[in-house]
Scaffold this motif. Structure first.
Motif, short mmCIF file in Angstrom:
data_model
loop_
_atom_site.label_atom_id
_atom_site.label_comp_id
_atom_site.label_asym_id
_atom_site.label_seq_id
_atom_site.Cartn_x
_atom_site.Cartn_y
_atom_site.Cartn_z
N SER A 228 35.11 39.49 33.46
CA SER A 228 35.41 38.30 34.26
C SER A 228 35.57 37.06 33.39
O SER A 228 36.45 36.22 33.65
CB SER A 228 34.31 38.08 35.30
N SER B 21 38.94 34.85 33.12
CA SER B 21 38.83 33.42 33.33
C SER B 21 39.45 32.64 32.18
O SER B 21 40.19 31.67 32.37
CB SER B 21 37.34 33.05 33.48
N LEU C 128 34.21 27.19 35.32
CA LEU C 128 33.95 26.62 36.64
C LEU C 128 34.05 25.10 36.62
O LEU C 128 34.56 24.49 37.57
CB LEU C 128 32.54 27.04 37.11
N MET D 296 38.21 35.58 43.29
CA MET D 296 36.89 36.08 42.93
C MET D 296 36.71 37.52 43.38
O MET D 296 36.18 38.36 42.65
CB MET D 296 35.80 35.20 43.58
N ALA E 127 38.40 29.68 38.18
CA ALA E 127 37.17 29.38 38.92
C ALA E 127 36.62 30.61 39.61
O ALA E 127 35.40 30.85 39.60
CB ALA E 127 37.43 28.27 39.93
N GLY E 128 37.50 31.42 40.21
CA GLY E 128 37.05 32.63 40.90
C GLY E 128 36.43 33.63 39.95
O GLY E 128 35.34 34.17 40.22
N THR F 292 33.05 32.47 38.57
CA THR F 292 31.97 32.68 39.55
C THR F 292 31.46 34.11 39.48
O THR F 292 30.25 34.37 39.48
CB THR F 292 32.46 32.36 40.97
N THR F 293 32.38 35.07 39.42
CA THR F 293 31.99 36.48 39.27
C THR F 293 31.19 36.69 37.99
O THR F 293 30.18 37.40 37.98
CB THR F 293 33.24 37.38 39.25
N LEU G 269 29.34 34.49 36.35
CA LEU G 269 28.01 33.89 36.46
C LEU G 269 27.08 34.75 37.30
O LEU G 269 25.88 34.88 37.00
CB LEU G 269 28.12 32.48 37.05
N LEU G 270 27.63 35.35 38.36
CA LEU G 270 26.81 36.26 39.18
C LEU G 270 26.35 37.45 38.35
O LEU G 270 25.18 37.86 38.43
CB LEU G 270 27.62 36.74 40.40
N GLU H 145 30.12 38.87 50.01
CA GLU H 145 31.42 38.39 49.53
C GLU H 145 32.50 38.57 50.59
O GLU H 145 33.34 37.69 50.79
CB GLU H 145 31.81 39.14 48.25
#
Length: 500
Positions: A73, A77, A269, A308, A450-451, A454-455, A457-458, A474
């Motif tokens: 991811s 990104s 992000l 995302m 951004a999407g 986010t993935t 960071l999760l 989700e």
């Protein structure tokens, strides 16, 4: 695409008429850019199909699924984030044609580095591919536009359609060739084949460069010597800061992979939010432009949610398939990476159907608005993850999920993509403030950044994206976001003004 050259049959006076050698009635340079993009996408999507599988494989880097998803991811990104400086580099330093040539070389070197049988060079190779892809992404599309004599050239839209076919041809063939070689023979040979694909693309680009428009050699706003020196000093300063920081972290014994991934994910992000906020706060924009930017924020956030989920088709779904799916049809087994060919072949099959359907509905006065199409795309990508709950449940019961479950998920996501992605590209050009007209396409790509950030960071936080709870969450988020846009469509429409 076996036969590429035809004689233009349009009437005299039309650009490209007469005895000029053309590519399906389009400027001959389109063949050069078509093939370059096809081979670049072949190398990119082939490597992308292998990446998460190589990261988790015992014969690869043998990482956990969460770490593999985070790396994948962050990489995606960065590819879309670097499209912005890639466009800036062409505008200020080299011009589009030379930038694309450099990009092809960097991508090829990146794949060759990945092909080395050493885990120590792996991330350097990944970084080179990301940098090269960022340099190439926006600039090759710019050169397609240069082939046509202004926005009124009747062949312009058709030219971009043919170019788009090249993207999907490369994306379709890559997992079948590179994926098979990497999974069934040797991972590093797969990456080497990706390097060969980019080498072929670069070679034919250099041989066919004489067919490109002269504008592709122009540096639109060249930097002065002072600006170059200042930019170089600032770049070296930040590089020195990073080197010192990571040297301290490493020597202190605290270094882990997250020291690299977490900052990159946060940047992915923060930068999109900062860019949107900077444009929105620009006092030189008139009232109409400010209103349209307020409406665009709705589309941008919704697109980030969409990507995302959508981009997990290459990570979360692929890792699930490798561990928990029966990857066979009628008793015939196939490599897991082949799932990544499902989307491009469906795009090629369904895109003409969607184009025809929108025109037919428009003639009947029933074409859905931009807002409704966007809302539908979000609901569909959410529905794909609700569908994902079924194979997850089967796997939790100790059984292998059938391959068709995954094909169905990719199908629903593809329909959602066709409802949202082309509309997003179109609405971006329509709602762009005049001052930022050339930059807004890069802003649209930042929604993908951004999407995916986010993935990442999760995953860095240790969230298992193959867990039924997070998948359901989700899916619900996407459906709620789609419903919210639909419910507030009148407000968004009022902000859009006369843009449809």
């Amino acid at each position: 695409m076996a036969s590429s050259l035809t004689k233009d049959s349009v009437s005299p006076g039309t650009p490209g008429s007469g005895y000029e050698q053309t590519f399906f009635g389009h400027p001959r340079g389109l063949a050069t850019l078509f093939m370059t993009e096809m081979w670049e996408r072949f190398s990119y999507y082939g490597m992308r199909a292998l990446l998460p599988l190589y990261l988790v494989a015992p014969g690869g880097l043998h990482m956990s699924a969460t770490t593999a998803t985070a790396i994948y991811s962050v990489y995606l990104s960065l590819v879309y984030l670097l499209a912005l400086p890639g466009g800036w580099f062409a505008d200020r330093v080299l011009g589009p044609r030379k930038t694309v040539a450099v990009a092809g070389l960097v991508i090829m070197l990146g794949h060759l580095t990945l092909a080395l049988p050493s885990s120590g060079t792996f991330f350097a190779g990944l970084g080179l591919v990301a940098i090269g892809s960022g340099l190439l992404k926006a600039n090759i599309s710019t050169m397609v536009g240069h082939l046509y004599k202004g926005a009124d050239d009747p062949r312009r839209d058709g030219g971009f359609t043919i170019f788009y076919i090249g993207i999907n041809l490369g994306a379709f063939a890559a997992p079948l060739a590179i994926g098979t070689l990497g999974e069934k023979v040797n991972w590093h040979l797969g990456f080497a084949l990706a390097a060969l694909g980019m080498a072929l693309g670069l070679a034919q680009f250099l041989m066919g460069r004489r067919h490109l428009d002269a504008r592709s050699d122009v540096v639109p706003t060249p930097m002065s010597a002072e600006e170059k020196a200042s930019t170089l000093r600032k770049g070296l300063l930040w590089l020195a800061v990073a080197v010192v920081f990571y040297a301290v972290v490493g020597l202190s014994g605290h270094y882990t992979l997250n020291w690299i991934m977490a900052p990159l994910a946060v940047i992915g992000l923060v930068v999109p939010v900062w860019v949107i906020a900077r444009i929105k706060r620009d006092k030189s924009l008139d009232r109409v432009e400010q209103s349209r930017m307020s409406a665009y924020i709705w589309f941008f956030v919704a697109a980030a949610v969409f990507w995302m989920i959508y981009d997990q088709g290459g990570s979360t779904l692929s890792i699930f398939a490798e561990k928990s799916a029966e990857n066979s049809v009628f008793g015939w087994s196939f490599p897991v990476s082949w799932y990544q060919s499902v989307n491009p072949v469906m795009i090629m099959a369904l895109a003409p159907v969607f184009a025809w359907a929108w025109l037919a509905l428009n003639r009947a006065g029933r074409e859905p608005s931009t807002i409704v199409k966007f809302s539908s795309g979000l609901v569909l990508v959410g529905a794909s993850f609700f569908l994902f709950l079924a194979p997850l449940s089967i796997a939790e019961g100790g059984h292998k999920a059938a391959a068709m479950w995954l094909v169905a998920i990719y199908f629903v996501q593809t329909v959602g993509e066709l409802a949202l992605s082309p509309v997003g590209l179109s609405v971006t050009t329509k709602m762009a403030p005049a001052k930022y007209a050339s930059q807004m396409m890069g802003v649209w790509f930042l929604a993908v950044t951004a999407g995916d950030a986010t993935t990442a960071l999760l995953s860095i936080a240790g969230v298992d994206l193959n867990g039924m709870g997070i998948v359901a969450l989700e899916a619900t988020l996407a459906v709620v976001a789609g419903a919210a846009i639909f419910m507030y469509r009148n407000k968004v429409k009022s902000l859009m003004g006369n843009v449809n």
